[in-house]
Design an enzyme around this catalytic site. Sequence first.
Site, PDB file in Angstrom:
ATOM      1  N   LEU A 124       0.847  -1.205   0.000  1.00 46.68           N
ATOM      2  CA  LEU A 124       0.000   0.000   0.000  1.00 46.68           C
ATOM      3  C   LEU A 124       0.883   1.255   0.000  1.00 46.68           C
ATOM      4  O   LEU A 124       0.752   2.125  -0.857  1.00 46.68           O
ATOM      5  CB  LEU A 124      -0.920  -0.009   1.240  1.00 46.68           C
ATOM      6  CG  LEU A 124      -1.677   1.288   1.555  1.00 46.68           C
ATOM      7  CD1 LEU A 124      -2.676   1.624   0.445  1.00 46.68           C
ATOM      8  CD2 LEU A 124      -2.445   1.181   2.887  1.00 46.68           C
ATOM      9  N   GLU A 126       3.534   4.264  -0.198  1.00 46.75           N
ATOM     10  CA  GLU A 126       4.413   4.841  -1.227  1.00 46.75           C
ATOM     11  C   GLU A 126       5.088   6.071  -0.643  1.00 46.75           C
ATOM     12  O   GLU A 126       4.722   6.526   0.446  1.00 46.75           O
ATOM     13  CB  GLU A 126       3.584   5.259  -2.450  1.00 46.75           C
ATOM     14  CG  GLU A 126       2.884   4.106  -3.130  1.00 46.75           C
ATOM     15  CD  GLU A 126       2.090   4.562  -4.352  1.00 46.75           C
ATOM     16  OE1 GLU A 126       2.175   5.749  -4.734  1.00 46.75           O
ATOM     17  OE2 GLU A 126       1.385   3.709  -4.915  1.00 46.75           O
ATOM     18  N   ARG A 267      20.298  -9.291  40.517  1.00 46.35           N
ATOM     19  CA  ARG A 267      21.178  -8.137  40.700  1.00 46.35           C
ATOM     20  C   ARG A 267      21.085  -7.612  42.133  1.00 46.35           C
ATOM     21  O   ARG A 267      19.993  -7.311  42.628  1.00 46.35           O
ATOM     22  CB  ARG A 267      20.757  -7.048  39.698  1.00 46.35           C
ATOM     23  CG  ARG A 267      21.365  -5.697  39.919  1.00 46.35           C
ATOM     24  CD  ARG A 267      22.751  -5.600  39.350  1.00 46.35           C
ATOM     25  NE  ARG A 267      23.206  -4.210  39.323  1.00 46.35           N
ATOM     26  CZ  ARG A 267      24.483  -3.880  39.236  1.00 46.35           C
ATOM     27  NH1 ARG A 267      25.424  -4.796  39.174  1.00 46.35           N
ATOM     28  NH2 ARG A 267      24.827  -2.601  39.210  1.00 46.35           N
ATOM     29  N   GLN A 278      11.765  -0.741  46.657  1.00 43.07           N
ATOM     30  CA  GLN A 278      10.412  -0.340  46.259  1.00 43.07           C
ATOM     31  C   GLN A 278      10.379   0.409  44.923  1.00 43.07           C
ATOM     32  O   GLN A 278       9.456   0.245  44.125  1.00 43.07           O
ATOM     33  CB  GLN A 278       9.769   0.504  47.355  1.00 43.07           C
ATOM     34  CG  GLN A 278       8.264   0.495  47.261  1.00 43.07           C
ATOM     35  CD  GLN A 278       7.603   1.223  48.399  1.00 43.07           C
ATOM     36  OE1 GLN A 278       8.057   2.296  48.822  1.00 43.07           O
ATOM     37  NE2 GLN A 278       6.541   0.651  48.927  1.00 43.07           N
ATOM     38  N   GLN A 336      15.618   0.425  31.756  1.00 42.38           N
ATOM     39  CA  GLN A 336      15.898   1.240  32.948  1.00 42.38           C
ATOM     40  C   GLN A 336      16.095   0.362  34.191  1.00 42.38           C
ATOM     41  O   GLN A 336      17.032   0.569  34.965  1.00 42.38           O
ATOM     42  CB  GLN A 336      14.739   2.231  33.167  1.00 42.38           C
ATOM     43  CG  GLN A 336      15.001   3.269  34.237  1.00 42.38           C
ATOM     44  CD  GLN A 336      16.079   4.276  33.825  1.00 42.38           C
ATOM     45  OE1 GLN A 336      16.392   4.404  32.655  1.00 42.38           O
ATOM     46  NE2 GLN A 336      16.649   4.953  34.808  1.00 42.38           N
ATOM     47  N   GLU A 363       1.479   0.049  10.028  1.00 49.51           N
ATOM     48  CA  GLU A 363       0.030  -0.223   9.935  1.00 49.51           C
ATOM     49  C   GLU A 363      -0.793   0.949  10.483  1.00 49.51           C
ATOM     50  O   GLU A 363      -1.833   0.765  11.110  1.00 49.51           O
ATOM     51  CB  GLU A 363      -0.315  -1.567  10.560  1.00 49.51           C
ATOM     52  CG  GLU A 363       0.361  -2.679   9.769  1.00 49.51           C
ATOM     53  CD  GLU A 363      -0.115  -4.069  10.068  1.00 49.51           C
ATOM     54  OE1 GLU A 363      -1.283  -4.245  10.398  1.00 49.51           O
ATOM     55  OE2 GLU A 363       0.719  -4.995   9.940  1.00 49.51           O
ATOM     56  N   GLY A 364      -0.279   2.149  10.236  1.00 52.95           N
ATOM     57  CA  GLY A 364      -0.921   3.375  10.690  1.00 52.95           C
ATOM     58  C   GLY A 364      -0.274   3.855  11.973  1.00 52.95           C
ATOM     59  O   GLY A 364      -0.241   3.126  12.966  1.00 52.95           O
TER      60      GLY A 364
HETATM   61  N1  COS Z   1     -13.878   0.479   6.634  1.00 56.93           N
HETATM   62  C1  COS Z   1     -14.737   0.751   5.615  1.00 56.93           C
HETATM   63  N2  COS Z   1     -14.718   1.923   4.947  1.00 56.93           N
HETATM   64  C2  COS Z   1     -13.843   2.856   5.348  1.00 56.93           C
HETATM   65  C3  COS Z   1     -12.938   2.640   6.407  1.00 56.93           C
HETATM   66  C4  COS Z   1     -12.995   1.393   7.059  1.00 56.93           C
HETATM   67  N3  COS Z   1     -12.176   1.105   8.063  1.00 56.93           N
HETATM   68  N4  COS Z   1     -12.197   3.749   6.576  1.00 56.93           N
HETATM   69  C5  COS Z   1     -12.605   4.632   5.649  1.00 56.93           C
HETATM   70  N5  COS Z   1     -13.589   4.088   4.909  1.00 56.93           N
HETATM   71  C6  COS Z   1     -14.327   4.718   3.806  1.00 56.93           C
HETATM   72  C7  COS Z   1     -15.023   5.978   4.283  1.00 56.93           C
HETATM   73  O1  COS Z   1     -16.304   5.688   4.806  1.00 56.93           O
HETATM   74  C8  COS Z   1     -15.098   6.794   3.023  1.00 56.93           C
HETATM   75  O2  COS Z   1     -16.172   6.331   2.244  1.00 56.93           O
HETATM   76  P1  COS Z   1     -17.047   7.347   1.359  1.00 56.93           P
HETATM   77  O3  COS Z   1     -16.142   7.791   0.273  1.00 56.93           O
HETATM   78  O4  COS Z   1     -18.198   6.536   0.893  1.00 56.93           O
HETATM   79  O5  COS Z   1     -17.452   8.466   2.288  1.00 56.93           O
HETATM   80  C9  COS Z   1     -13.802   6.428   2.296  1.00 56.93           C
HETATM   81  O6  COS Z   1     -13.397   5.175   2.806  1.00 56.93           O
HETATM   82  C10 COS Z   1     -12.713   7.449   2.534  1.00 56.93           C
HETATM   83  O7  COS Z   1     -12.559   7.573   3.932  1.00 56.93           O
HETATM   84  P2  COS Z   1     -11.916   8.840   4.658  1.00 56.93           P
HETATM   85  O8  COS Z   1     -12.532  10.103   4.089  1.00 56.93           O
HETATM   86  O9  COS Z   1     -11.979   8.643   6.133  1.00 56.93           O
HETATM   87  O10 COS Z   1     -10.424   8.723   4.122  1.00 56.93           O
HETATM   88  P3  COS Z   1      -9.137   9.591   4.422  1.00 56.93           P
HETATM   89  O11 COS Z   1      -8.441   9.771   3.149  1.00 56.93           O
HETATM   90  O12 COS Z   1      -9.490  10.777   5.251  1.00 56.93           O
HETATM   91  O13 COS Z   1      -8.211   8.578   5.293  1.00 56.93           O
HETATM   92  C11 COS Z   1      -7.401   7.339   7.179  1.00 56.93           C
HETATM   93  C12 COS Z   1      -8.612   7.934   6.396  1.00 56.93           C
HETATM   94  C13 COS Z   1      -6.475   8.393   7.722  1.00 56.93           C
HETATM   95  C14 COS Z   1      -8.051   6.582   8.325  1.00 56.93           C
HETATM   96  C15 COS Z   1      -6.634   6.361   6.264  1.00 56.93           C
HETATM   97  O14 COS Z   1      -5.966   7.063   5.250  1.00 56.93           O
HETATM   98  C16 COS Z   1      -5.618   5.520   7.029  1.00 56.93           C
HETATM   99  O15 COS Z   1      -5.973   4.527   7.670  1.00 56.93           O
HETATM  100  N6  COS Z   1      -4.339   5.894   6.939  1.00 56.93           N
HETATM  101  C17 COS Z   1      -3.252   5.104   7.492  1.00 56.93           C
HETATM  102  C18 COS Z   1      -2.851   4.070   6.515  1.00 56.93           C
HETATM  103  C19 COS Z   1      -1.893   3.116   7.099  1.00 56.93           C
HETATM  104  O16 COS Z   1      -2.172   2.430   8.043  1.00 56.93           O
HETATM  105  N7  COS Z   1      -0.709   3.057   6.487  1.00 56.93           N
HETATM  106  C20 COS Z   1       0.295   2.156   6.925  1.00 56.93           C
HETATM  107  C21 COS Z   1       0.796   1.380   5.786  1.00 56.93           C
HETATM  108  S1  COS Z   1      -0.066  -0.035   5.454  1.00 56.93           S
HETATM  109  S2  COS Z   1       1.041  -1.358   6.336  1.00 56.93           S
END
Ligand code: COS
Length: 384
Positions: A124, A126, A267, A278, A336, A363-364
């Site tokens: 995912l 980039e 230790r 403590q 520590q 993963e976020g």
């Molecule tokens: N399940 C189902 N649908 C989801 C969802 C979920 N968990 N999260 C978002 N959606 C849907 C939303 O409902 C929205 O739908 P509509 O277009 O119909 O309204 C759409 O997806 C876009 O959602 P949103 O506007 O919340 O998207 P954003 O671009 O604001 O991003 C976050 C949301 C920040 C939560 C997302 O980009 C994210 O999780 N980022 C982190 C990614 C990550 O973990 N990266 C690590 C690398 S992967 S190992």
Amino acid sequence: MDYFLTEEQVMIRDLARQVSEDKVMPIRAELDEKEEFPWDIMKTLAQSDFFGINISEQYGGLGMGGFELTLAIEELSKACLGVSTTFAANSLGTYPLLLQGSDEQKKKYLPDIASGRKLVAFGLTEANAGSDAAGVQTTAKLEGNEYVLNGTKQWITNGGDAEIYTVIAITNKAKGARGASAFIVDKGTPGFSFGKKENKLGIRASSTRELIFENCRIPKENLIGKEGLGFIIAMKTLDKSRTGVGAQGVGVAQGAFEAAADFAKERHQFGVPIISIQAVQHMLADMATQIEAARALVYAVAKFIDTGSKDVAKESAMAKLFATDVAMKVTVDAVQVMGGSGYMREYPVEKMMRDAKILQIYEGTNQIQRNVIGQALIKETAKR
Ligand code: COS
């Protein structure tokens, strides 16, 4: 604490514990030092059917759930997060197939995954799409019966070592997040290559590389679900996998706590074992309490997800956020408690502290988890 595990769950946990103690602990420092991919350990896990834990029996798996996977990840993480990351990233990469794969795709790919014959990676991230997952720029253009992929994925766990890649690419730029789609790409496809192995602070046994697509042609049958579902598949994949990251947090924290408590018994300072002082006892008490709270939350969320509930984003983010913040705090505190010894490579806790940091990032980030929780709370308050 007794979580009233079933016989099967105890078996999974104990087997993972045995692999950790017999196979992982003796070589974890060496894997870390040499940045060596843990192939032998992956083979052992494959022989014990670990890669099929949450894959249905129909496709060669054990037909268990995410909770059982959580138990295995926790035990492996107690010994080495590099090893558990390799294993957990495999399930991360498999979720798009489990969630939206067609029966043909499942028949073609899942038996090899469940048996551990082929490792999986999830593509995912980039350069411009990290926290902003909708910022993906890799494109997939339909030409006849093939999609042509162009672009570069960054920091992909198992990149280069996996045989199967689930990749998010844009099929319709004008549609933003709704223009992303998910694909399966096999290693060896012409036009698909890898960047250099990244040199990391921690989880050094795991491999991290770029995925490079240059006019890479894949059959159109490799589209997962439908065009436009890519972002949702990615989000739902992360909803499933983040509990596993939480389990990694619980495991590494438990490993660090046990090392620190054992050390504190041995230790001596001021004529007594430091565990009787403590100031040290209070640190250990806080560590143990935080770990138990994190474990209870991770287990509860994993079980909740296994009920098949659709909306689990908030709970899964909470489990990841809480347990990985605990992991960072506990591993720092373990160093520590052990003082100068904790800082030395001779003991395992400095590695655990280096390893734990990634849990708050991948993963976020934990800031993103708070966003996910915050957004869910806003929706909930609107319903009240
Ligand atoms: N399940 C189902 N649908 C989801 C969802 C979920 N968990 N999260 C978002 N959606 C849907 C939303 O409902 C929205 O739908 P509509 O277009 O119909 O309204 C759409 O997806 C876009 O959602 P949103 O506007 O919340 O998207 P954003 O671009 O604001 O991003 C976050 C949301 C920040 C939560 C997302 O980009 C994210 O999780 N980022 C982190 C990614 C990550 O973990 N990266 C690590 C690398 S992967 S190992």
